[in-house]
Structure formats: structure tokens, C-alpha cells
Scaffold this motif. Structure first.
Motif, PDB file in Angstrom:
ATOM      1  N   ASP A  36       0.821  -1.207   0.000  1.00 27.72           N
ATOM      2  CA  ASP A  36       0.000   0.000   0.000  1.00 27.72           C
ATOM      3  C   ASP A  36       0.859   1.262   0.000  1.00 27.72           C
ATOM      4  OD1 ASP A  36      -2.165  -1.565  -0.031  1.00 27.72           O
ATOM      5  OD2 ASP A  36      -2.651  -1.351   2.103  1.00 27.72           O
ATOM      6  N   GLU A  37       1.857   1.236   0.871  1.00 23.22           N
ATOM      7  CA  GLU A  37       2.730   2.400   0.932  1.00 23.22           C
ATOM      8  C   GLU A  37       3.460   2.576  -0.394  1.00 23.22           C
ATOM      9  OE1 GLU A  37       2.576   0.005   3.060  1.00 23.22           O
ATOM     10  OE2 GLU A  37       2.750   0.701   5.140  1.00 23.22           O
ATOM     11  N   HIS A  38       3.870   1.434  -0.956  1.00 24.78           N
ATOM     12  CA  HIS A  38       4.631   1.506  -2.203  1.00 24.78           C
ATOM     13  C   HIS A  38       3.779   2.019  -3.355  1.00 24.78           C
ATOM     14  CE1 HIS A  38       7.820  -1.544  -0.709  1.00 24.78           C
ATOM     15  NE2 HIS A  38       8.011  -0.330  -0.265  1.00 24.78           N
ATOM     16  N   ALA A  39       2.485   1.803  -3.287  1.00 23.35           N
ATOM     17  CA  ALA A  39       1.606   2.246  -4.363  1.00 23.35           C
ATOM     18  C   ALA A  39       1.687   3.755  -4.531  1.00 23.35           C
ATOM     19  CB  ALA A  39       0.173   1.835  -4.075  1.00 23.35           C
ATOM     20  N   THR A  40       1.980   4.446  -3.471  1.00 22.98           N
ATOM     21  CA  THR A  40       2.079   5.901  -3.542  1.00 22.98           C
ATOM     22  C   THR A  40       3.498   6.338  -3.869  1.00 22.98           C
ATOM     23  OG1 THR A  40       2.659   6.131  -1.221  1.00 22.98           O
ATOM     24  CG2 THR A  40       0.315   6.153  -1.776  1.00 22.98           C
ATOM     25  N   GLY A  41       4.425   5.381  -3.862  1.00 22.10           N
ATOM     26  CA  GLY A  41       5.815   5.726  -4.124  1.00 22.10           C
ATOM     27  C   GLY A  41       6.515   6.230  -2.879  1.00 22.10           C
ATOM     28  N   ARG A  42       5.838   6.212  -1.765  1.00 22.74           N
ATOM     29  CA  ARG A  42       6.413   6.745  -0.532  1.00 22.74           C
ATOM     30  C   ARG A  42       6.293   5.678   0.566  1.00 22.74           C
ATOM     31  NH1 ARG A  42       7.740  11.777   1.305  1.00 22.74           N
ATOM     32  NH2 ARG A  42       7.088  13.027  -0.429  1.00 22.74           N
ATOM     33  N   VAL A  43       7.376   5.338   1.160  1.00 24.47           N
ATOM     34  CA  VAL A  43       7.361   4.282   2.155  1.00 24.47           C
ATOM     35  C   VAL A  43       7.987   4.804   3.441  1.00 24.47           C
ATOM     36  CG1 VAL A  43       8.093   1.933   2.671  1.00 24.47           C
ATOM     37  CG2 VAL A  43       7.668   2.631   0.307  1.00 24.47           C
ATOM     38  N   ALA A  44       7.253   4.680   4.546  1.00 20.61           N
ATOM     39  CA  ALA A  44       7.751   5.182   5.815  1.00 20.61           C
ATOM     40  C   ALA A  44       9.050   4.476   6.194  1.00 20.61           C
ATOM     41  CB  ALA A  44       6.697   4.963   6.896  1.00 20.61           C
ATOM     42  N   GLY A  45      10.022   5.260   6.632  1.00 17.33           N
ATOM     43  CA  GLY A  45      11.237   4.662   7.155  1.00 17.33           C
ATOM     44  C   GLY A  45      12.341   4.459   6.125  1.00 17.33           C
ATOM     45  N   HIS A  46      11.997   4.394   4.875  1.00 13.96           N
ATOM     46  CA  HIS A  46      13.049   4.307   3.864  1.00 13.96           C
ATOM     47  C   HIS A  46      12.559   4.895   2.546  1.00 13.96           C
ATOM     48  CE1 HIS A  46      11.136   0.682   2.121  1.00 13.96           C
ATOM     49  NE2 HIS A  46      10.824   0.430   3.374  1.00 13.96           N
ATOM     50  N   ALA A  47      13.446   4.966   1.588  1.00  8.81           N
ATOM     51  CA  ALA A  47      13.126   5.648   0.345  1.00  8.81           C
ATOM     52  C   ALA A  47      12.053   4.918  -0.454  1.00  8.81           C
ATOM     53  CB  ALA A  47      14.396   5.763  -0.490  1.00  8.81           C
ATOM     54  N   ALA A  48      11.413   5.635  -1.358  1.00 11.27           N
ATOM     55  CA  ALA A  48      10.404   5.063  -2.252  1.00 11.27           C
ATOM     56  C   ALA A  48      11.040   3.938  -3.052  1.00 11.27           C
ATOM     57  CB  ALA A  48       9.890   6.141  -3.185  1.00 11.27           C
ATOM     58  N   GLU A  49      10.263   2.902  -3.355  1.00 11.66           N
ATOM     59  CA  GLU A  49      10.808   1.814  -4.154  1.00 11.66           C
ATOM     60  C   GLU A  49      10.164   1.753  -5.524  1.00 11.66           C
ATOM     61  OE1 GLU A  49       8.024  -1.660  -4.450  1.00 11.66           O
ATOM     62  OE2 GLU A  49       9.978  -2.194  -3.641  1.00 11.66           O
ATOM     63  N   ALA A 122       5.624   9.868  -8.860  1.00  7.36           N
ATOM     64  CA  ALA A 122       6.005   9.263  -7.579  1.00  7.36           C
ATOM     65  C   ALA A 122       7.496   8.974  -7.596  1.00  7.36           C
ATOM     66  CB  ALA A 122       5.218   7.979  -7.364  1.00  7.36           C
ATOM     67  N   GLY A 123       8.081   8.945  -6.401  1.00  7.50           N
ATOM     68  CA  GLY A 123       9.505   8.654  -6.297  1.00  7.50           C
ATOM     69  C   GLY A 123      10.380   9.845  -6.634  1.00  7.50           C
ATOM     70  N   VAL A 124       9.860  11.033  -6.404  1.00  7.76           N
ATOM     71  CA  VAL A 124      10.595  12.258  -6.751  1.00  7.76           C
ATOM     72  C   VAL A 124      11.945  12.336  -6.043  1.00  7.76           C
ATOM     73  CG1 VAL A 124      10.480  14.775  -6.761  1.00  7.76           C
ATOM     74  CG2 VAL A 124       8.410  13.447  -7.100  1.00  7.76           C
ATOM     75  N   GLU A 125      11.992  11.847  -4.775  1.00 10.05           N
ATOM     76  CA  GLU A 125      13.241  11.935  -4.014  1.00 10.05           C
ATOM     77  C   GLU A 125      14.354  11.151  -4.711  1.00 10.05           C
ATOM     78  OE1 GLU A 125      10.477  10.500  -2.944  1.00 10.05           O
ATOM     79  OE2 GLU A 125       9.613  11.722  -1.361  1.00 10.05           O
TER      80      GLU A 125
END
Length: 207
Positions: A36-49, A122-125
Motif C-alpha cells: 500500500d505504501e509503495h503504491a504511492t511511491g512513498r514508504v515510511a522509514g526508507h526511500a520510495a521503491e 512518484a519517487g521524486v526523491e
DNA sequence: GACCAGATATGCT
DNA sequence: GCATATCTGGTCT
């Protein structure tokens, strides 16, 4: 959903690719369960995957066009363009840059669409980290977006139905309009109107 | 905005 | 063997 329009002429494909997404999955060793978190491209605690970008600028090229790599016929370098539609034709240029084309038309006819600029979704960082800069400058050029998405010769001929990276169909946003202009950075057939852009999008390349 | 270096695969002569 | 290339980033004006 994978686009169904790819087995058509280069102009149709270049136009229809506007608004579509390129999805790049990253292997960061994350355990199953954070989908679910990955669907947004943003994952708590570490970088987007997952990096998702939206195509905002393309150019059409085909065998009948003097500006195209396929104009002089099939070669070892351009063979992907003569293969089935919906695959990656990646070329290396100026001794240091890669550029991505999506192959079009039917097998045996060298045609495709160059992806010239995209808009990060998504995954801008990750993109900013890879490019060492921020904002529109990360992805507003054909070689820039390849660097941002980590695309190189290893993906040559890749079937874009399968990750990574995969292509997904998406509609234009309401109010968005397509503009057609002459292509950029070429020395032949410069007058042909084969560049397609989402008018006014801030991520368009300039030259 | 204009100009230029960068470094190499490719195709043509 | 050589000119060219679907370009970018940095510098200078």
C-alpha cells in the motif's frame, strides 16, 4: 493497463503516449507487506521503491523519415525499431547519453516514438538524488529522464509490458490539450510537425 | 541566450 | 579513417 494503441504509425503512437505512465520498480530489498505504501511511491522509514513518471513530450520517427535512425534500413544498432511494437529502443549518443524510444507500427517497419520529457508522479526523491538536482531540470530532456529512471543499454529491446520499467495507459487531465510542433535537435527534415507535447506543461524540454 | 567541451558508437566513404 | 550524432552541463556575456 498496457496501452493497446502501439501497433500503429509513429505519429499516432507518439501522440497517444502523452499522459501515459512509465513505472520503474526499484529493488530495495523491502519485505512483502508494504504494497500500500509503495503504491504511492512513498514508504515510511526508507526511500520510495517505485518511480512513476508521466509522459509529456514525444517525437515520431520512422523508416521514411530522413531524421530517423531507421532511414538507412535495419542495422545492429537499430534492430529493436524493426521488431514488435511496445518495446524499448535505447541508443547511446554524444559519447555519454542514453535516450529511450518506444517502438511502434508492425514488425519489419522501423518506427517509434522518442520520449523527450516526463513529469514525476512518484519517487521524486529518488529522481532528485540520481540527478543531483531538483525541480523540472531533473527530467525535461531525453537523456535526463533516462538517467532519472536508470535506463541504459541493458534495457535494449525490453518488452515494456513487463517491469522494470513498464508502460501504463493513462488519460490526459481535463483541460489539457496536445500541441504539435517541429522536432528538436535534428539536422534533417526539421520542418516536419512530428513533435507532440502537452501544451504549457512545465516539464517540457527547451532548446 | 550563445557557446563549447565532453567521449564514443555508428555508419558512410 | 572520419564525420556525425534524436544531448547535457557549465561558463561567459
Amino acid at each position: 493497463m498496457f496501452p493497446q494503441f502501439l501497433a500503429q504509425d509513429a505519429d499516432t503512437v507518439a501522440r497517444a503516449l502523452l499522459g501515459c505512465h512509465i513505472v520503474r520498480l526499484l529493488d530495495d530489498g523491502c519485505a512483502v507487506g508494504c504494497a500500500d505504501e509503495h503504491a504511492t511511491g512513498r514508504v515510511a522509514g526508507h526511500a520510495a521503491e517505485r518511480i512513476v513518471v508521466r509522459i509529456v513530450e514525444t517525437e515520431a520517427y520512422d523508416q521514411l523519415d530522413p531524421a530517423s535512425h531507421t532511414f538507412h534500413g535495419k542495422s545492429e544498432r537499430n534492430r529493436a525499431m524493426f521488431g514488435p511494437a511496445g518495446h524499448a529502443y535505447i541508443y547511446f549518443t554524444y559519447g555519454m547519453h542514453y535516450c529511450l524510444n518506444v517502438t511502434a507500427a508492425t514488425e519489419g517497419f522501423g518506427a517509434g516514438a522518442l520520449i523527450r520529457a516526463v513529469e514525476p508522479v512518484a519517487g521524486v526523491e529518488i529522481i532528485e538524488q540520481r540527478r543531483g538536482r531538483k525541480g523540472v531540470d531533473c527530467v525535461n530532456g531525453p537523456a535526463k529522464l533516462c538517467k532519472a529512471l536508470d535506463i541504459d543499454k541493458s534495457l535494449y529491446g525490453h518488452d515494456l509490458r513487463l517491469p522494470p520499467p513498464s508502460l501504463e495507459q493513462a488519460e490526459l487531465r481535463s483541460g489539457e490539450r496536445i500541441e504539435v510542433t517541429p522536432r528538436i535537435g535534428i539536422s534533417k527534415a526539421t520542418e516536419r510537425q512530428r513533435r507532440f507535447v502537452i501544451a504549457g506543461n512545465p516539464y517540457l524540454s527547451r532548446r
